[in-house]
Design a protein around this motif. Structure first.
Motif, PDB file in Angstrom:
ATOM      1  N   PHE A  36      16.944  44.963  55.436  1.00 18.32           N
ATOM      2  CA  PHE A  36      18.163  44.162  55.246  1.00 18.32           C
ATOM      3  C   PHE A  36      17.974  42.711  55.659  1.00 18.32           C
ATOM      4  CE2 PHE A  36      18.473  45.556  59.603  1.00 18.32           C
ATOM      5  CZ  PHE A  36      18.949  44.433  60.258  1.00 18.32           C
ATOM      6  N   HIS A  37      17.083  42.457  56.591  1.00 18.47           N
ATOM      7  CA  HIS A  37      16.863  41.101  57.114  1.00 18.47           C
ATOM      8  C   HIS A  37      16.097  40.213  56.133  1.00 18.47           C
ATOM      9  CE1 HIS A  37      12.697  42.209  57.792  1.00 18.47           C
ATOM     10  NE2 HIS A  37      13.170  43.358  58.234  1.00 18.47           N
ATOM     11  N   ARG A  77      24.120  44.460  56.220  1.00 19.95           N
ATOM     12  CA  ARG A  77      23.896  43.158  56.859  1.00 19.95           C
ATOM     13  C   ARG A  77      25.052  42.785  57.778  1.00 19.95           C
ATOM     14  NH1 ARG A  77      21.210  39.840  51.748  1.00 19.95           N
ATOM     15  NH2 ARG A  77      19.060  40.481  52.241  1.00 19.95           N
ATOM     16  N   ASN A  80      25.053  44.909  61.031  1.00 18.42           N
ATOM     17  CA  ASN A  80      24.011  44.441  61.946  1.00 18.42           C
ATOM     18  C   ASN A  80      24.379  43.083  62.540  1.00 18.42           C
ATOM     19  OD1 ASN A  80      21.482  46.262  62.105  1.00 18.42           O
ATOM     20  ND2 ASN A  80      22.170  46.390  59.979  1.00 18.42           N
ATOM     21  N   ALA A  81      24.979  42.216  61.735  1.00 20.50           N
ATOM     22  CA  ALA A  81      25.408  40.908  62.232  1.00 20.50           C
ATOM     23  C   ALA A  81      26.472  41.067  63.306  1.00 20.50           C
ATOM     24  CB  ALA A  81      25.939  40.055  61.075  1.00 20.50           C
ATOM     25  N   VAL A  95      22.154  34.460  63.707  1.00 16.53           N
ATOM     26  CA  VAL A  95      22.535  35.807  63.271  1.00 16.53           C
ATOM     27  C   VAL A  95      22.502  35.886  61.753  1.00 16.53           C
ATOM     28  CG1 VAL A  95      24.433  37.477  63.180  1.00 16.53           C
ATOM     29  CG2 VAL A  95      23.863  36.349  65.340  1.00 16.53           C
ATOM     30  N   THR A  99      19.893  38.428  59.708  1.00 19.08           N
ATOM     31  CA  THR A  99      20.418  39.528  58.901  1.00 19.08           C
ATOM     32  C   THR A  99      20.278  39.278  57.394  1.00 19.08           C
ATOM     33  OG1 THR A  99      22.659  38.641  59.191  1.00 19.08           O
ATOM     34  CG2 THR A  99      21.975  40.396  60.680  1.00 19.08           C
ATOM     35  N   TRP A 101      20.866  36.503  55.419  1.00 21.05           N
ATOM     36  CA  TRP A 101      21.708  35.574  54.668  1.00 21.05           C
ATOM     37  C   TRP A 101      20.988  34.244  54.532  1.00 21.05           C
ATOM     38  CZ3 TRP A 101      26.303  37.513  52.856  1.00 21.05           C
ATOM     39  CH2 TRP A 101      26.726  38.714  53.419  1.00 21.05           C
TER      40      TRP A 101
END
Length: 133
Positions: A36-37, A77, A80-81, A95, A99, A101
């Protein structure tokens, strides 16, 4: 990037996660949770790794889960954020990057839409302190 996705797919396969879902969908979900990161994670990369067309993967995923890959990735995401923000050690921009973005403003807008409050409200709060709206 494709090598990373292929490795994650291989690990998901080795884990032998059994489910009622199509095994390809189960593997894709495992990859979403693991990668996801990665801001370059895309349906095209996932489809190439799964050796199906993007359209076929989209349809397969939608029929198996009722949602889209993009929606699931966004949710992963954001969850997790929220956890990282609750830790209080990271700036909002950090953050967002951690994650997956690309743009902190897009992250903030998505976060606000999902949780009903800006990321700054969640920063430094334990996960159970603030409820999602």
């Amino acid at each position: 990037q494709l090598r990373v996705i292929l490795a994650a797919l291989g690990e998901a396969l080795e884990a032998g996660e059994e489910d009622d879902l199509d095994p390809r969908v189960t593997r894709i979900v495992a990859v979403l949770h693991k990668e996801f990161h990665n801001p370059d994670l895309s349906i095209a990369l996932l489809a190439a790794a799964a050796r199906v067309s993007p359209a076929h993967l989209f349809d397969l995923f939608k029929s198996a889960t009722g949602g889209t890959i993009h929606r699931m990735l966004t949710e992963i995401r954001l969850e997790n954020a929220r956890a990282l923000l609750g830790d209080g050690r990271y700036r909002i921009r950090e953050v967002a990057t951690m994650t997956g973005w690309r743009h902190p403003l897009y992250f903030s807008a998505a976060f606000r839409k999902r949780y009903g409050a800006a990321p700054s409200v969640f920063r430094g709060k334990r996960p159970g302190v603030i409820r999602a709206l």
